[in-house]
Design a protein around this motif. Sequence first.
Motif: not given
Length: 349
Positions: A8-29, A31-35
């Motif tokens: 379960d800890i391995d799964w949570i690490r995988v899920i946490a990194i996946g969420l970081l990717l989604v989060y970074h994609v969302a910043i691109g949408f 207006a303040w992301g460029v800053m």
Amino acid sequence: MSSARRYDIDWIRVIAIGLLLVYHVAIGFQAWGVMIGFITSDKTWDSLWVPMTMLNVWRIPLLFFVSGMGVYYALRNRSWKELMAERAGRILLPFFFGAIAIVPIHVYLWQRYYHLNTAYTPNPAHLWFLGNIFVYVVVLSPLFFYLKRNENGPLARAIKWVMSNPLGILLVMAAFIVEAWILDPRPYEMYAMTWHGFFLGLLAFLAGFCFVLSGDGFWEMIKKWRWLFLLTAAILFTLRLVHFKLNTPFYLLVAESHCWIISVFAFGYTYLNRPGKALRYLSEAAYPVYILHMIFLYTASWLIFPLDVAVPLQFIMVLLFTGVGCFAVYELVIRRVNVIRPLFGLKRK
């Protein structure tokens, strides 16, 4: 020390990194992301930031908790020298390689997109927390090895007793509240390369180690109260969004963050503690994919943002391009070329 692998800890690490990717994609949408150095779309998607706001108070702390848990298992069959060598290879080498060879590529893409003067710019960027983690290992390893040698000693027994009670979670929260009160971070979610992020990560790393050290008493306790933790997190997030308009006192942010994190651990312990081919593959791929993802995110942004398509479709396209690109390079190159594997935190075959 317990020798049973916790899937379960391995799964949570995988899920946490996946969420970081989604989060970074969302910043691109936003207006303040460029800053903060992101390529941003002219078509913003403000409502997308509502779920990202929920993630923002616990996505990074969760990684530090999981990293502390990982060190507990790394100590089982290693001396101090072996631990330092293993962590240096797994953390420091990818950290420095990423800073000098990966980050400058996506910085260059950002400079070109905005017609700025281009320059070679080595820096940690999205890999900043790797440096923190190695420092935590060095600083806390004397305490961790003491607890390893004295797992039935008075200090370890006290930790296990405290962590087997829901009030123990309140003590952990209190330490994080004191950290926020002393450093007064504004905003609270500004973790990257700040003293707030450093000390918050240190506390989370230590707490994660203690959670696993505490054994079944801790895990059965959070499993029993998992729905209460989840309900409390949801209520606190609603208050933050509706009542406080995101201008929430630190102590409530800390409480919300920890309720989300404990909920993730509790539901993971209940439902995810099982092996599988998908976990074996993703557990190895997650680290290289995260190191690489900003290059493909910026490339996708460059290609897709100018297209005349709906914003939600742009989001999906950027996310898919980023994910497919990262996994393709991992599968075709990193996974198979032995000399490259250590640069991305993987053992040689």
